[in-house]
Design an enzyme around this catalytic site. Structure first.
Site, PDB file in Angstrom:
ATOM      1  N   LYS A   6       1.078  -1.218  -0.140  1.00  0.00           N
ATOM      2  CA  LYS A   6       0.012  -0.346  -0.193  1.00  0.00           C
ATOM      3  C   LYS A   6       0.227   0.744  -0.536  1.00  0.00           C
ATOM      4  CE  LYS A   6      -1.525   1.520   4.076  1.00  0.00           C
ATOM      5  NZ  LYS A   6      -1.224   3.564   4.755  1.00  0.00           N
ATOM      6  N   ASN A   7       1.874   1.349   1.154  1.00  0.00           N
ATOM      7  CA  ASN A   7       2.727   2.472   1.333  1.00  0.00           C
ATOM      8  C   ASN A   7       3.916   2.358   0.317  1.00  0.00           C
ATOM      9  OD1 ASN A   7       0.999   3.100   3.321  1.00  0.00           O
ATOM     10  ND2 ASN A   7       2.595   2.351   4.906  1.00  0.00           N
ATOM     11  N   ARG A  76      -3.879   9.236   3.830  1.00  0.00           N
ATOM     12  CA  ARG A  76      -2.865  10.267   4.071  1.00  0.00           C
ATOM     13  C   ARG A  76      -1.828  10.995   3.156  1.00  0.00           C
ATOM     14  NH1 ARG A  76      -0.120  13.424   7.760  1.00  0.00           N
ATOM     15  NH2 ARG A  76       2.507  13.749   7.406  1.00  0.00           N
ATOM     16  N   CYS A 100      -5.163   8.165   8.811  1.00  0.00           N
ATOM     17  CA  CYS A 100      -5.153   7.059  10.770  1.00  0.00           C
ATOM     18  C   CYS A 100      -4.812   8.172  11.557  1.00  0.00           C
ATOM     19  CB  CYS A 100      -4.276   6.177  10.540  1.00  0.00           C
ATOM     20  SG  CYS A 100      -4.543   5.035   9.825  1.00  0.00           S
ATOM     21  N   ARG A 105       0.344  14.909  13.126  1.00  0.00           N
ATOM     22  CA  ARG A 105       1.398  14.818  11.726  1.00  0.00           C
ATOM     23  C   ARG A 105       0.518  15.665  10.583  1.00  0.00           C
ATOM     24  NH1 ARG A 105      -2.312   8.796   9.558  1.00  0.00           N
ATOM     25  NH2 ARG A 105       0.239   8.448   8.874  1.00  0.00           N
ATOM     26  N   PRO A 106       1.857  16.499  11.406  1.00  0.00           N
ATOM     27  CA  PRO A 106       2.400  17.395  10.418  1.00  0.00           C
ATOM     28  C   PRO A 106       3.155  17.035   9.442  1.00  0.00           C
ATOM     29  CG  PRO A 106       3.994  17.591  12.420  1.00  0.00           C
ATOM     30  CD  PRO A 106       2.826  16.723  12.309  1.00  0.00           C
ATOM     31  N   ILE A 107       3.421  18.072   8.767  1.00  0.00           N
ATOM     32  CA  ILE A 107       3.929  18.408   7.621  1.00  0.00           C
ATOM     33  C   ILE A 107       5.175  19.537   7.687  1.00  0.00           C
ATOM     34  CG2 ILE A 107       1.559  16.727   5.952  1.00  0.00           C
ATOM     35  CD1 ILE A 107       1.911  20.120   5.163  1.00  0.00           C
ATOM     36  N   ASP A 108       5.836  19.969   7.895  1.00  0.00           N
ATOM     37  CA  ASP A 108       6.412  20.936   8.441  1.00  0.00           C
ATOM     38  C   ASP A 108       7.841  20.491   7.945  1.00  0.00           C
ATOM     39  OD1 ASP A 108       6.809  18.814  10.677  1.00  0.00           O
ATOM     40  OD2 ASP A 108       8.002  19.901  10.906  1.00  0.00           O
ATOM     41  N   GLN A 109       7.844  18.767   7.712  1.00  0.00           N
ATOM     42  CA  GLN A 109       9.452  18.209   7.134  1.00  0.00           C
ATOM     43  C   GLN A 109       9.230  18.473   5.497  1.00  0.00           C
ATOM     44  OE1 GLN A 109      12.368  17.693   9.092  1.00  0.00           O
ATOM     45  NE2 GLN A 109      11.231  19.522   9.986  1.00  0.00           N
ATOM     46  N   ASP A 288       3.755   0.514  11.812  1.00  0.00           N
ATOM     47  CA  ASP A 288       2.551  -0.374  12.177  1.00  0.00           C
ATOM     48  C   ASP A 288       2.385  -1.376  12.771  1.00  0.00           C
ATOM     49  OD1 ASP A 288       2.723   1.222   8.480  1.00  0.00           O
ATOM     50  OD2 ASP A 288       2.250   2.079  10.721  1.00  0.00           O
ATOM     51  N   ILE A 310       7.042   6.647  17.529  1.00  0.00           N
ATOM     52  CA  ILE A 310       7.046   7.345  16.466  1.00  0.00           C
ATOM     53  C   ILE A 310       5.444   8.310  16.261  1.00  0.00           C
ATOM     54  CG2 ILE A 310       6.386   7.081  14.177  1.00  0.00           C
ATOM     55  CD1 ILE A 310       9.264   5.995  14.524  1.00  0.00           C
ATOM     56  N   ARG A 380      -9.256   0.469   4.016  1.00  0.00           N
ATOM     57  CA  ARG A 380      -8.309   1.136   3.199  1.00  0.00           C
ATOM     58  C   ARG A 380      -6.748   0.256   2.176  1.00  0.00           C
ATOM     59  NH1 ARG A 380      -6.506   6.022   6.378  1.00  0.00           N
ATOM     60  NH2 ARG A 380      -4.722   5.501   4.958  1.00  0.00           N
TER      61      ARG A 380
HETATM   62  C1  EPZ Z   1       3.796   7.180   7.141  1.00  0.00           C
HETATM   63  O1  EPZ Z   1       3.248   7.651   7.495  1.00  0.00           O
HETATM   64  C2  EPZ Z   1       2.910   5.590   6.387  1.00  0.00           C
HETATM   65  N1  EPZ Z   1       1.981   6.373   5.723  1.00  0.00           N
HETATM   66  C3  EPZ Z   1       2.622   5.271   7.871  1.00  0.00           C
HETATM   67  O2  EPZ Z   1       1.147   3.791   7.131  1.00  0.00           O
HETATM   68  C4  EPZ Z   1       3.598   4.622   8.790  1.00  0.00           C
HETATM   69  O3  EPZ Z   1       3.362   4.523  10.493  1.00  0.00           O
HETATM   70  C5  EPZ Z   1       4.624   5.691   8.699  1.00  0.00           C
HETATM   71  O4  EPZ Z   1       5.016   6.231   8.014  1.00  0.00           O
HETATM   72  C6  EPZ Z   1       5.709   5.692   9.638  1.00  0.00           C
HETATM   73  O5  EPZ Z   1       6.595   3.846   9.323  1.00  0.00           O
HETATM   74  C7  EPZ Z   1       1.919   6.381   4.041  1.00  0.00           C
HETATM   75  O6  EPZ Z   1       3.202   5.552   3.580  1.00  0.00           O
HETATM   76  C8  EPZ Z   1       0.873   6.837   2.861  1.00  0.00           C
HETATM   77  P1  EPZ Z   1       6.120   9.809   9.025  1.00  0.00           P
HETATM   78  P2  EPZ Z   1       4.130   9.160   7.956  1.00  0.00           P
HETATM   79  O7  EPZ Z   1       6.662  11.384   7.973  1.00  0.00           O
HETATM   80  O8  EPZ Z   1       4.577  10.133   6.369  1.00  0.00           O
HETATM   81  C9  EPZ Z   1       6.448  12.934  12.320  1.00  0.00           C
HETATM   82  C10 EPZ Z   1      -0.274   2.410   7.774  1.00  0.00           C
HETATM   83  O9  EPZ Z   1      -0.863   1.682   9.122  1.00  0.00           O
HETATM   84  N2  EPZ Z   1       6.589  14.172  11.377  1.00  0.00           N
HETATM   85  O10 EPZ Z   1       7.675   8.743   8.556  1.00  0.00           O
HETATM   86  O11 EPZ Z   1       2.696  10.521   8.142  1.00  0.00           O
HETATM   87  C11 EPZ Z   1       4.881  12.049  12.295  1.00  0.00           C
HETATM   88  O12 EPZ Z   1       4.217  13.688  13.536  1.00  0.00           O
HETATM   89  C12 EPZ Z   1       0.471   4.019   8.370  1.00  0.00           C
HETATM   90  O13 EPZ Z   1      -0.260   2.189   6.600  1.00  0.00           O
HETATM   91  C13 EPZ Z   1       7.122  15.342  11.848  1.00  0.00           C
HETATM   92  O14 EPZ Z   1       6.646  15.350  13.143  1.00  0.00           O
HETATM   93  O15 EPZ Z   1       4.483   9.396   8.755  1.00  0.00           O
HETATM   94  C14 EPZ Z   1       5.236  10.968  13.232  1.00  0.00           C
HETATM   95  O16 EPZ Z   1       4.956  11.431  14.431  1.00  0.00           O
HETATM   96  C15 EPZ Z   1      -0.108   5.055   9.554  1.00  0.00           C
HETATM   97  N3  EPZ Z   1       6.832  16.086  10.762  1.00  0.00           N
HETATM   98  C16 EPZ Z   1       6.887  11.119  13.253  1.00  0.00           C
HETATM   99  O17 EPZ Z   1       7.304  12.015  12.290  1.00  0.00           O
HETATM  100  C17 EPZ Z   1       6.851  15.893   9.378  1.00  0.00           C
HETATM  101  O18 EPZ Z   1       6.587  16.837   8.921  1.00  0.00           O
HETATM  102  C18 EPZ Z   1       6.523   9.600  11.809  1.00  0.00           C
HETATM  103  O19 EPZ Z   1       6.177  10.130  10.483  1.00  0.00           O
HETATM  104  C19 EPZ Z   1       6.751  14.785   9.238  1.00  0.00           C
HETATM  105  C20 EPZ Z   1       6.908  13.555  10.301  1.00  0.00           C
END
Ligand code: EPZ
Length: 414
Positions: A6-7, A76, A100, A105-109, A288, A310, A380
């Site tokens: 999926k991802n 997402r 989810c 889940r911010p997107i600042d990065q 996950d 995480i 999903r």
């Molecule tokens: C991806 O989510 C996956 N989703 C998630 O899978 C997975 O749990 C996660 O990566 C970790 O492996 C998809 O690939 C579509 P992150 P993502 O950015 O990209 C913080 C599932 O069940 N963060 O690695 O949202 C964030 O808040 C889903 O398939 C920031 O602070 O994960 C989190 O605490 C659930 N700022 C941590 O980092 C940012 O800009 C990891 O987030 C980005 C993230």
């Protein structure tokens, strides 16, 4: 048989818009998130055909850069379109993503990565509004190895003239799969799977034929389900090296796990040792799989400590498992799970995708019938999940719309 990831798929499919000719992508899982991506691609004007897990995407007819809120807010990965549309149309207007409810889940990065390469981007009114006459390669330093920010930085960098280095990159298998797809389109992406990814951007990208990697998290969920039911199961179409952190945990619990080529053999006598688990980015224990494994730990001998590093709130499913007799308590981002003799079927509610999977696993172990609502979350991310479990002997029924128990799955124990 494990389905396509999926991802990985939700990152690869939007990337097909970067090409100037059609791509044919195989092993695409037939899941709700993929269908939302298809609707978004078609809304943007691309021509999309999807049958028998094969998707053909012709980007040449795409002429929009503003996918609608109704679609973007349902998952997402929808924000992966932002860097792609910026690269194709020099601007983007993409509503902030859904996904989810497991933390803020911010997107600042992601925004940091796009700005580093020259994009003028911000999120007024909850929309990612970006523009860039020209993107220029540079050095992106991620604060944490964010999967989403790594994906979005790669998707921006392939359209940026010059070389981009993404430091502190995520190393998940789906990051490597996206890099492989981009390279098959003519990009130059090196180092995916390590913490520094180097992209030589600005190259002409053409359509490609590609096969999506098997789903690491579905594989792990099936391994845990097999162990939970005291089964003797061979899972095919897997990549055992992607599963090493889970395999190690299951062996520690007393479960038999062996592998050969794309086969993983799981056998258990339902007599599990309690273990401690700490989630990490790949190759650490995947967040996950924390929820599915925690379901198994509710019947282990002893007390397990599960530390979620995480996401900030990924233990809500334990409230539901307590209705089935589980004994757990949560202190901030740590769960203390004390094994009980047995779980008992109950009416429970899935609050997110992997929580839904954990409830199914608990139901497979429980005495009596369990009724799970909120199964749209499961749909999903898991292709034919009920059919796959039925093929292993589970008595599971997805009760469709229109029934009093609409959207509920009855899961008698097996
Ligand atoms: C991806 O989510 C996956 N989703 C998630 O899978 C997975 O749990 C996660 O990566 C970790 O492996 C998809 O690939 C579509 P992150 P993502 O950015 O990209 C913080 C599932 O069940 N963060 O690695 O949202 C964030 O808040 C889903 O398939 C920031 O602070 O994960 C989190 O605490 C659930 N700022 C941590 O980092 C940012 O800009 C990891 O987030 C980005 C993230």
């Amino acid at each position: 048989m494990v389905s396509g990831g999926k991802n990985a798929a939700v990152a690869i499919l939007p990337a097909a818009l970067l090409a100037d000719s059609p791509s044919v992508i195989e092993n695409v899982p037939d899941i709700n998130d993929v269908h939302i991506i298809i609707e978004m691609l078609r809304y943007l004007g691309a021509t999309v055909d999807f049958r028998d897990n094969v998707m053909t995407i012709d980007p040449r007819t795409a002429d929009k850069f503003d996918p609608p809120y109704e679609l973007a807010s349902r998952m997402r990965a929808s924000y992966y379109f932002a860097p792609v549309l910026l690269g194709v149309f020099k601007r983007c207007y993409v509503p902030l993503p859904g996904g989810c409810d497991i933390g803020p889940r911010p997107i600042d990065q992601t925004l940091k990565g796009m700005r580093t390469l020259g994009a003028d981007v911000d999120t007024p009114g909850g929309v990612i509004v970006g523009s860039a006459d020209e993107l220029i390669g540079g050095d992106i330093f991620l604060e944490m190895p964010s999967v989403g920010a790594t994906v979005n930085s790669m998707l921006t960098a392939v359209s940026a003239n010059g070389t981009t280095c993404i430091h502190n990159a995520a190393k998940e298998p789906h990051i490597v799969d996206l890099a492989n797809f981009l390279n098959s389109m003519g990009a130059s992406v090196k180092g995916a799977g390590t913490d520094v990814i180097r992209v030589r951007g600005g190259r002409h990208l053409h359509g490609a034929n590609y096969t999506v990697v098997p789903d690491q998290i579905e594989t792990g969920t099936l391994m845990i389900a097999a162990a939970a039911t005291g089964g003797d199961v061979v899972i095919s179409g897997a990549i055992p090296t992607h599963m090493e952190s889970l395999t190690a945990k299951l062996l520690e619990m007393g479960v038999h796990v062996s592998s050969e080529d794309d086969l993983i053999h799981v056998r258990s006598n339902r007599n599990f040792r309690a273990v401690n688990v700490k989630t990490q980015g790949y190759p650490g224990f995947p967040t996950d799989l924390q929820q599915p494994l925690s379901a198994l730990l509710t019947v282990a001998n002893g007390t397990s400590i599960v530390t979620e590093t995480i996401f900030e709130s990924r233990f809500r499913f334990l409230d539901e498992l307590r209705k089935m007799g589980a004994n757990s308590r949560v202190i901030e981002t740590t769960a203390i799970i004390t094994g009980v003799e047995r779980l008992v079927g109950a009416r429970v509610n899935a609050t997110d995708l992997r929580a839904g999977a954990s409830l199914v696993i608990a139901a497979l172990m429980a005495e009596g019938v369990t009724e799970i609502s909120g199964v749209e979350y499961i749909m999903r991310g898991y292709e034919h999940f009920d059919e796959k479990l039925r093929s292993l002997g589970a008595q599971i029924e997805h009760v469709k719309d229109g029934d009093l128990a609409a959207e509920r799955a009855f899961l008698p124990n097996i």
